[in-house]
Structures are given as C-alpha cells and as structure tokens.
Write an enzyme that holds these catalytic residues in place. Structure first.
Site, PDB file in Angstrom:
ATOM      1  N   ASP A 143      -7.999   8.231   0.246  1.00  0.00           N
ATOM      2  CA  ASP A 143      -8.497   7.114   1.069  1.00  0.00           C
ATOM      3  C   ASP A 143      -8.288   7.381   2.563  1.00  0.00           C
ATOM      4  O   ASP A 143      -8.801   6.637   3.403  1.00  0.00           O
ATOM      5  CB  ASP A 143      -7.816   5.796   0.673  1.00  0.00           C
ATOM      6  CG  ASP A 143      -8.636   5.025  -0.359  1.00  0.00           C
ATOM      7  OD1 ASP A 143      -9.814   5.374  -0.561  1.00  0.00           O
ATOM      8  OD2 ASP A 143      -8.104   4.074  -0.955  1.00  0.00           O
ATOM      9  N   ARG A 189       0.840  -1.193   0.000  1.00  0.00           N
ATOM     10  CA  ARG A 189       0.000   0.000   0.000  1.00  0.00           C
ATOM     11  C   ARG A 189       0.884   1.254   0.000  1.00  0.00           C
ATOM     12  O   ARG A 189       1.959   1.266   0.614  1.00  0.00           O
ATOM     13  CB  ARG A 189      -0.840  -0.033   1.276  1.00  0.00           C
ATOM     14  CG  ARG A 189      -1.852   1.093   1.448  1.00  0.00           C
ATOM     15  CD  ARG A 189      -3.005   0.950   0.551  1.00  0.00           C
ATOM     16  NE  ARG A 189      -4.150   1.761   0.953  1.00  0.00           N
ATOM     17  CZ  ARG A 189      -5.143   2.060   0.116  1.00  0.00           C
ATOM     18  NH1 ARG A 189      -5.135   1.640  -1.129  1.00  0.00           N
ATOM     19  NH2 ARG A 189      -6.166   2.774   0.537  1.00  0.00           N
ATOM     20  N   SER A 203      -7.813   0.955   3.358  1.00  0.00           N
ATOM     21  CA  SER A 203      -8.278   0.463   2.056  1.00  0.00           C
ATOM     22  C   SER A 203      -9.497  -0.435   2.237  1.00  0.00           C
ATOM     23  O   SER A 203      -9.755  -0.932   3.337  1.00  0.00           O
ATOM     24  CB  SER A 203      -7.142  -0.334   1.410  1.00  0.00           C
ATOM     25  OG  SER A 203      -7.595  -0.981   0.249  1.00  0.00           O
ATOM     26  N   SER A 204     -10.212  -0.645   1.143  1.00  0.00           N
ATOM     27  CA  SER A 204     -11.299  -1.641   1.139  1.00  0.00           C
ATOM     28  C   SER A 204     -10.911  -2.873   0.321  1.00  0.00           C
ATOM     29  O   SER A 204     -11.721  -3.799   0.189  1.00  0.00           O
ATOM     30  CB  SER A 204     -12.565  -1.046   0.527  1.00  0.00           C
ATOM     31  OG  SER A 204     -12.996   0.056   1.268  1.00  0.00           O
ATOM     32  N   THR A 241      -9.924   0.241  -9.495  1.00  0.00           N
ATOM     33  CA  THR A 241      -8.923  -0.583  -8.834  1.00  0.00           C
ATOM     34  C   THR A 241      -8.957  -1.818  -9.705  1.00  0.00           C
ATOM     35  O   THR A 241      -9.809  -1.932 -10.571  1.00  0.00           O
ATOM     36  CB  THR A 241      -9.377  -0.834  -7.386  1.00  0.00           C
ATOM     37  OG1 THR A 241      -9.264   0.379  -6.662  1.00  0.00           O
ATOM     38  CG2 THR A 241      -8.598  -1.927  -6.676  1.00  0.00           C
ATOM     39  N   THR A 291      -4.157  -0.849  -7.126  1.00  0.00           N
ATOM     40  CA  THR A 291      -4.949   0.347  -7.412  1.00  0.00           C
ATOM     41  C   THR A 291      -4.120   1.616  -7.564  1.00  0.00           C
ATOM     42  O   THR A 291      -3.028   1.736  -6.995  1.00  0.00           O
ATOM     43  CB  THR A 291      -5.979   0.567  -6.278  1.00  0.00           C
ATOM     44  OG1 THR A 291      -6.861   1.613  -6.632  1.00  0.00           O
ATOM     45  CG2 THR A 291      -5.313   0.906  -4.959  1.00  0.00           C
ATOM     46  N   GLY A 298     -13.713  -1.690  -7.059  1.00  0.00           N
ATOM     47  CA  GLY A 298     -15.023  -1.111  -6.752  1.00  0.00           C
ATOM     48  C   GLY A 298     -15.055  -0.249  -5.507  1.00  0.00           C
ATOM     49  O   GLY A 298     -16.140  -0.015  -4.974  1.00  0.00           O
ATOM     50  N   GLY A 299     -13.882   0.224  -5.039  1.00  0.00           N
ATOM     51  CA  GLY A 299     -13.875   1.126  -3.880  1.00  0.00           C
ATOM     52  C   GLY A 299     -14.599   0.504  -2.702  1.00  0.00           C
ATOM     53  O   GLY A 299     -14.356  -0.650  -2.338  1.00  0.00           O
ATOM     54  N   ASN A 331      -6.323   4.151  -7.071  1.00  0.00           N
ATOM     55  CA  ASN A 331      -7.500   4.716  -6.423  1.00  0.00           C
ATOM     56  C   ASN A 331      -8.521   5.125  -7.485  1.00  0.00           C
ATOM     57  O   ASN A 331      -9.242   4.281  -7.976  1.00  0.00           O
ATOM     58  CB  ASN A 331      -7.175   5.871  -5.480  1.00  0.00           C
ATOM     59  CG  ASN A 331      -8.326   6.118  -4.515  1.00  0.00           C
ATOM     60  OD1 ASN A 331      -9.141   5.225  -4.299  1.00  0.00           O
ATOM     61  ND2 ASN A 331      -8.405   7.293  -3.940  1.00  0.00           N
TER      62      ASN A 331
HETATM   63  N1  GLY Z   1      -8.390   2.871  -3.334  1.00  0.00           N
HETATM   64  C1  GLY Z   1      -9.428   1.976  -3.027  1.00  0.00           C
HETATM   65  C2  GLY Z   1      -9.151   1.185  -1.808  1.00  0.00           C
HETATM   66  O1  GLY Z   1      -8.001   0.939  -1.509  1.00  0.00           O
HETATM   67  O2  GLY Z   1     -10.058   0.811  -1.124  1.00  0.00           O
END
Ligand code: GLY
Length: 570
Positions: free
Chosen positions: A424, A107, A453-454, A382, A400, A474-475, A402
């Site tokens: 984020d 990340r 993050s998701s 992503t 990603t 998909g965020g 983002n």
């Molecule tokens: N940038 C989307 C995530 O990391 O959740």
C-alpha cells in the site's frame, strides 16, 4: 371488482408509471422496498455468520458495541482468515450514544529496517511480487494493540471474555462455506511457496464446503493474548515466533519493531452532506478526505432527479472521482511523516476550482489531470463490520491483511497470517500497486511510517442522531462504494439493504476507465457514457458492504450478498 374497474386501475397505473418515467429517471424498477434484517435494540453485520453470532452473543451478555467489536475482530481472524486478522491492521470510527466521536488507527507500520527503494532492483525497477508475496511484504501488525486500546478506552466487559469466543472457534474448528473453500483452494500454491512448514490452511485434497478446519496454533496465540494482553503478542513467545519467521523468510520485522508498535487515537474527519453529518476516517486513510471531497462535488447537483445509475449521474461522479484520486496520489500519506494539506483539500474554494474543469457532455482525459499508465487488479480482501448496541453506541471497523490471506505467510507455531500491507506504500513514484493506485513522495516508504489506506469506516448522523454505520472492503473501490452507498440512501431514497445491493461502478483517475459491475448498466446507458468518451469496463463485483441504518421501525442491518456476510439483530 368488475373487469372494467380492474382495466381502469391498470391503465391508470401504466399512465402513472410512464409519467413518472418521463419526469424523473429515479430508481428504474418499481418494486416494494427491500429491507435487511430488522432489530429493535441492537445489530451486528459482518463478513461471516459465525463472527456475527459472536458479536450478538457479546451484546446479549451485556457487552457494549466496542466489546462486541473486539470479539468480532478476533473471531474474524479465525473464521475469515483471508481478511480478518491479528497479523494485520485497521481503523475504528466510533460514535458513543451521547454523541461523542473518535477514531483509532491500528494500521501497520513499516519495519525500522525498511527503506524507500527496498522493492527495487539495481536498475531501479520494481521487483515483481516482492511487496505482495512473502515475508518482506509484511508491515508491523497493529490489530492486537488496537483491540487492547479499544478495550481500555471504551470496553465494559473483561478482556478475557472477548478473546474467548475466538479461542473456542480456533480449537473447536471452523466449517468452511463454499466461498471460503474456494478461496482456500485458490491460494494453496502460494501457501506452499512461502511457508517452509505445512500450514492449517493447506490440505492434501481440495477443500470442500462443509469441511472443518482446526487452528490449534492460532488458538494458543489467542490464549496468550487473552492471558497476557499486549505482551501476549508483542513480547514473549509470539514475538519470538514472528521474529524467527522473519529470519527464516528474509523479512524485516524485529523484536524492537514489535515492542515499538502503538495504535493511535486520532480525530476523525468530519464534514456535512445535505444536512447530514459525516464522521469518517482521517489519515493514514485516504478514505475520509476523499469521501468529503466527493460529497462536496455532488452537493450542488440534484442527482435525485437525474436518477440512480443514469448516464448524467455516473458521468458527474466519475469526473469527481478522477480528480479526487489524482489528489490522493499526489498529496496523501502518513501525516506523522508528511505534511498533508488537509484544509486545502477540503476547502470549498479549492474544490470549486478543482471541479470547474468538468464538462457535462464530455469526459476529461486523466492524462490532462496528470500522466500515468496503470493496470488494476481486483481484490476484495479487506473486511468491514458495523455494530450498534442497545444504548446506541456505534462501531464502524474496517480491517485488513491487504491482499487475500495477506503475504500468505503463516507464522510457524503461532498460526496466524501476516499482512502484505507494504504494497500500500508507493514502492516507486508513479508505479501502480496491486490496486492500480499510484503515489509519490507523500506515500513513499520510511521506517515506522504507515502506508496510505483506502479503508473508509464511516458513521452518518441525521438531525444530530445516529443514522448510518457504513463500510466495505475492496481496496481502491472502498471509497467509491461508500460514496455510492451514502448517495443511494440520501439522494435516491433507498433502504440500507437496497443501497448495499445496488450495483456499483468505480473510477480512480488511473487507469482512465470506468469499472461497472456486470449487469449494472443497460446498453443505452453504456452507449451514452461511451459517447461522452468514457471507457467502460465490466467487473464481477464491487463492494461487500456491512451497514446499519437507524429507521423508524428499528435498526436495519444490511449484509452484502456478494459474500457470506450476515446481519443479525434483536
Ligand atoms: N489494504 C487496503 C487499504 O488499506 O486500502
């Protein structure tokens, strides 16, 4: 066969269908199973056919799943620049053929000069677009160090041979698909706005499907990475070009930031659901904790008999999501900076208590869980890929920039896009980010902190053996899409492809609305959910999955037709 016998058989079939409909509101359509691509030995599923081909070529030339993952990640940076990247970050969850598991966090990090209020004006109001567009939106990229660490620990082929396919694609040119041409065109104005130089993503005329795009600068950067490894990105020419780009556009990333960056091996989050083992990503992804919380909430219920996408099932799942996303906003952040009560969040008693306020005929108001008003913005930018090799090694990678094409900043002379991952973070407590997600202190900005993050790359075991490799972009909808896909297979008996194809829905606490894909729900279901108090909002698409399932017939690769996603196996 006589007409009378045909009539009898048809009548019996109709009676059976009616009976089945009364007994069980399962998958409403009676149809033969839909399978994805089948492969006897190995499978690759990614967002782009050329990247999938690269992965298959590496596997066929003797590489393992992790070699293929490195080559695919770098190829995606060329052929799928809106999300594939070397200027962003991501997560790997893996399972080796002997059952050994692990995860890598590559990340992005906040630059050393970042601070909590960096996106606020003198009145402490959020300055529009500052965390999403342009140089200040970029976190320190983690992908290249991530690929090098994967190679050092898990790779088997020479690193150079894994970078070469991406170089060949960059220099040889990439043919635009219809979807890619349209995405390139959508962002021309922003590319011009934030880049002083003309980037290879820009064109005098609108891009058309079939056009070829060449990336000579990116090819040169990848060549430096091939020949110098980490130093080819975090030092020397590339690092210098990044720093110059930052200085040109008022960004914060320095040479020290680049040299300090380290991807981190972390313990994956592990839990169980109906005798399956779930191996998924821990913090700084919220995905793993959230998925286990959601699955724990479903487990006491027989949702198979309630039926797929039936009002009662959707009601329960969205009520769980409401509470889990509220926990996410309050409690989750980078564990190196904030003490996250992981054990408590996954504790059986805690979750039983947390879910005890769910009513089975009326939705809870999100205001009663915690206050807030937000607006959600759709974004799929992503990307996820899944790989299983002939030995049974599995790689689940979500990566990603983002937003679509990240910050839209292309590093001059180096040819790659920088992320806008700083969005984020919670730039101000309670104020939503581009996915409508809110947060607070746990996810506030600090130097060298990782933004929450998701992304939820996940692996599922059944009877102690590999069963599924799952993930999606998909965020904020990543978590709920992975959740539904796991339930679709385990509870609703779908094939991997059916689970990917299945229409999805999403709730994230705030805004207090249920998003559902167009045509996902019939009018009776919508009406019943509205009567329970749910605010139902249609959305064009949710999820763009790349998944693999181990079946009795071999590996089933399921690529999502919502995108150009492609699975190939052999
Ligand atoms: N940038 C989307 C995530 O990391 O959740």
């Amino acid at each position: 066969m006589s007409n009378f016998r045909i009539y009898l058989i048809q009548s019996l079939a109709v009676i059976l269908l009616i009976f089945a409909g009364c007994q069980k509101q399962a998958t409403p359509d009676i149809h033969p199973p839909v399978y994805g691509v089948m492969g006897k030995q190995a499978m690759v599923s990614t967002a782009h056919p050329a990247a999938t081909q690269v992965g298959v070529d590496i596997l066929k030339s003797g590489g393992n799943a992790f070699d293929a993952a490195i080559a695919v990640q770098l190829a995606l940076a060329v052929v799928y620049p809106r999300a594939g990247n070397i200027g962003g970050g991501g997560f790997l969850v893996y399972r080796q053929h002997d059952g050994n598991i692990g995860s890598l966090d590559f990340r992005e990090m906040a630059p050393l000069q970042a601070h909590k209020d960096m996106y606020l004006d003198e009145n402490q109001e959020v300055i529009e677009n500052l965390s999403t567009l342009g140089h200040l939106a970029a976190g320190v990229p983690g992908t290249v160090d991530g690929m090098i660490k994967i190679h050092q620990k898990l790779g088997s082929m020479p690193f150079k041979s894994l970078v070469q396919p991406a170089i060949d694609l960059a220099l040889g040119g990439v043919i635009l698909t219809e979807k890619e041409a349209s995405k390139f065109n959508e962002h021309q104005e922003n590319f011009a706005l934030v880049n002083e130089h003309r980037t290879h993503l820009q064109n005098e005329q609108p891009w058309k499907p079939g056009d070829t795009v060449f990336y000579p600068d990116l090819g040169q950067t990848l060549t430096l990475i091939r020949d110098q490894g980490r130093a080819g990105f975090y030092d020397g020419t590339t690092a210098q070009l990044i720093v110059e780009e930052m200085q040109r556009g008022g960004g914060l990333i320095t040479l020290e930031d680049l040299q300090n960056y380290q991807a981190v091996w972390r313990q994956p989050i592990v839990g169980h659901y109906r005798s399956h083992k779930i191996i998924t990503m821990g913090l700084p992804s919220s995905g793993g904790i959230a998925i286990l919380q959601l699955l724990a909430g479903v487990e006491p219920h027989d949702i198979e008999s309630w039926g797929f996408n039936q009002p009662k099932t959707i009601h329960l799942m969205t009520e769980l999501e409401r509470r889990v996303y509220a926990d996410r906003a309050t409690h989750l952040g980078d564990p190196d900076f904030y003490e996250v009560p992981i054990d408590m969040l996954l504790d059986h008693n805690y979750l039983t208590e947390r879910y005890s306020s769910i009513s089975y005929d009326r939705k809870t108001s999100s205001q009663d869980i915690k206050e807030g008003h937000v607006e959600i913005i759709e974004s799929m930018e992503t990307t996820h890929f899944s790989i299983v090799d002939a030995l049974g090694n599995a790689a689940s990678v979500t990566t990603t920039l983002n937003g679509s094409f990240g910050s839209k900043v292309v590093v001059k002379g180096a040819g790659f896009l920088l992320n806008n991952e700083m969005d984020d973070f919670s730039v101000k407590a309670g104020i939503p980010n581009m996915f409508g997600l809110v947060g607070a202190q746990a996810n506030s900005i600090a130097p060298e902190k990782r933004m929450l993050s998701s992304m939820t790359p996940t692996i599922v075991e059944k009877n102690d053996t590999l069963y599924m490799v799952v993930g999606t972009p998909g965020g904020s909808t990543i978590i709920t899409s992975v959740f539904q896909t796991i339930l679709n297979v385990i509870d609703h008996g779908m094939t991997m492809q059916e689970a990917v194809n299945a229409k999805k829905f999403h709730h994230q606490w705030l805004p207090d609305e249920v998003y559902y894909e167009v045509n996902a729900l019939d009018s009776a279901t919508l009406s019943e959910l509205s009567t329970m108090g749910h605010v139902m909002k249609p959305r064009s698409e949710i999820g763009r999955m790349d998944c693999i399932m181990v079946t009795d017939q071999g590996l089933e690769g399921a690529a999502d037709s919502r995108g150009d996603n492609t699975a190939m196996g052999y």
